[in-house]
Design an enzyme around this catalytic site. Structure first.
Site: not given
Ligand code: UD1
Ligand code: CA
Length: 465
Positions: A16, A104
């Site tokens: 995003r 993040d």
């Molecule tokens: C996530 C949570 C959500 C919460 C929100 C808070 C999950 C499924 N959802 O959603 O419940 O309300 O954070 O901000 O966890 N990342 C990895 N590997 C991956 C996917 C993500 O390392 O395969 C890391 C990303 O770099 C990021 C963090 O995990 O720093 C969160 O991932 P993001 O995709 O932003 O999750 P949200 O959809 O925001």
């Molecule tokens: Ca997030």
């Protein structure tokens, strides 16, 4: 009691953001957001920190290389649950509290994380989730509680929520404390059967609840802290929060900031008490501003030292060093390598680079001083220029103590002006000048009496007197 270990998830791309750069590397007040999360978990007491990297792994590693962290690699970004699972090997059988945070959510405060860990320990929980009540829960996972008891049942992602669940305003902050062994056991039971086809870390919480383990929820007091950065709009909002925290910190430490909303201070910068920062001012990098200074309005100080009692007004100062009681501006540009010693002045429309301006020396207006060394009490007139560059090489100019450089003089380097010497206005000086001498390089002035009158008569006879 063992110190907690922290895992920070930083493998995602951050679609995003629509950026070439991994999301966690986008800076807030000059620091990659990941570094802020790292600082917070460290200050909350984490002894070891494991960062899960994947997308742009090398750049992410580099950004935190000097922060003494360990890395786990998530080759494919299959979800937050899958990401945490990659840390298992690095943890090497560790048993105890595991703080999990996302790269993040950079606004989290150490106190909040410490409270999360403390509550987790007190409850001897398998998992403790940090939640928050927010005005707009769009995009976040929702905390689903049992009607009546209020007990946590599960966390449902925004994209998977029923319309009713979507109205819940208590959100998952993505920050948790787990019992390491319970977490890794639960992670083996989660499936990517959801809207995004991912292994969700919050599902591990649901597994633990279903298995009857103790699962706690701690509400963050300040919803601003838990904000996740997913796009550039949120990035800008977070930047404003971080910036304001820094500025507030300096005000508490005795700095007057006239209009905090227009002042930008980088995290590594230092400012002495009783200094006044006027509006629209940037203090960046590793700057150190002394006490009793006035900086601004409309000034930018980058990685520079400003001695006590100095004034910088509507000017740019880069990688320079100012002694006490110096005056800069309005509208001066001090480039890297400029040194102003005590009481020196760089006035309006003056540019200086790689030069030492000795104590009490003044370059008050419209001058360029480059690769020069000025002794004490030198005066450089308006429009004077050091001609330091012949198109190929740079040369030095030395102006000894008490010399006076007349207006519009050109000093063609390499050249040395002796102590107390005078350079006549408009002279182009290309040979050394002895101490106490006057150097004058000018064509002799001619005067033709009545010339102007004759010319006027020729061009318009009726106007001539
Ligand atoms: C996530 C949570 C959500 C919460 C929100 C808070 C999950 C499924 N959802 O959603 O419940 O309300 O954070 O901000 O966890 N990342 C990895 N590997 C991956 C996917 C993500 O390392 O395969 C890391 C990303 O770099 C990021 C963090 O995990 O720093 C969160 O991932 P993001 O995709 O932003 O999750 P949200 O959809 O925001
Ligand atoms: Ca997030």
């Amino acid at each position: 009691m063992s110190e907690p270990v922290a895992v920070i998830l930083a493998a995602g791309q951050g679609t995003r953001m629509r950026s070439k750069r991994a999301k966690v590397l986008h800076p807030l007040c000059g620091q990659p957001m990941l570094r802020l999360v790292l600082d917070a978990v460290r200050r909350a007491g984490a002894a070891r920190v494991i960062v899960v990297v994947g997308h742009q792994a090398d750049q992410v590693r580099q950004a935190v290389a000097r922060d003494d962290v360990e890395f786990a690699v998530q080759e494919q970004q299959l979800g937050t649950g899958h990401a945490v699972a990659q840390a298992k090997a690095v943890l090497d059988g560790y048993e105890g509290p595991l703080l999990v945070a996302c790269g993040d959510t950079p606004l989290l405060k150490p106190e909040t994380l410490a409270e999360l860990i403390a509550r987790h320990r007190r409850a001897q929980a398998a998992a403790t989730v940090l939640s928050a009540s927010v005005a707009d829960p769009t995009g976040y996972g929702r905390i689903v509680r049992e009607r009546g008891t209020g007990r946590l049942l599960r966390i449902v992602e925004h994209k998977d929520a029923t319309p009713e669940e979507a109205t819940i305003r208590e959100i998952n902050t993505g920050t948790y404390c787990f019992d390491a062994a319970s977490l890794f056991a639960a992670l083996e039971k989660i499936r990517p059967d959801n809207a995004q086809g991912e292994y969700y870390l919050p599902d591990a919480v649901g597994v633990l609840v279903r298995e009857g383990a103790t699962v706690e929820v701690v509400q963050a007091a300040d919803p601003v802290e838990v904000m996740g950065i997913n796009d550039r709009l949120e990035l800008a909002r977070a930047e404003a929060v971080v910036r304001r925290r820094i500025v507030d910190g300096w005000m508490r430490a005795g700095v007057t900031v006239m209009d905090p909303d227009t002042v930008y201070i980088d995290p590594q910068a230092q400012i002495g008490p009783d200094t006044i920062i006027w509006p629209f001012t940037f203090i960046l990098g590793t700057s150190a501003v002394g006490e009793d200074c006035r900086i601004g309005p409309h000034s930018q100080v980058e990685s520079s030292v400003i001695g006590p009692g100095s004034v910088v007004e509507r000017s740019v100062v880069r990688q320079s060093r100012l002694g006490p009681a110096c005056t800069v501006g309005p509208f001066a540009y001090l480039r890297p390598g400029t040194v102003l010693e005590e009481g020196a002045k760089a006035g309006s429309f003056v540019e200086i680079k790689q030069s030492i301006i000795g104590p009490g020396s003044k370059v008050p207006h419209l001058a360029y001083v480059g690769d020069a060394e000025l002794g004490r009490d030198v005066n450089v007139g308006a429009g004077a220029i050091t001609c330091n560059y012949d198109g190929v090489n740079k040369y030095r100019t030395v102006i000894e103590d008490g010399a006076f450089i007349g207006s519009n003089a050109n000093l063609v380097a390499p050249v040395r002006i002796g102590a107390r010497a005078y350079i006549g206005a408009g002279s182009t000086v290309s040979r050394d000048v002895s101490p106490d001498a006057l150097a004058l390089e000018r064509a002799e002035q001619h005067e033709i009496p009545g010339w102007a009158n004759r010319r006027r008569r020729k061009s318009s006879p009726q106007e001539a007197r």
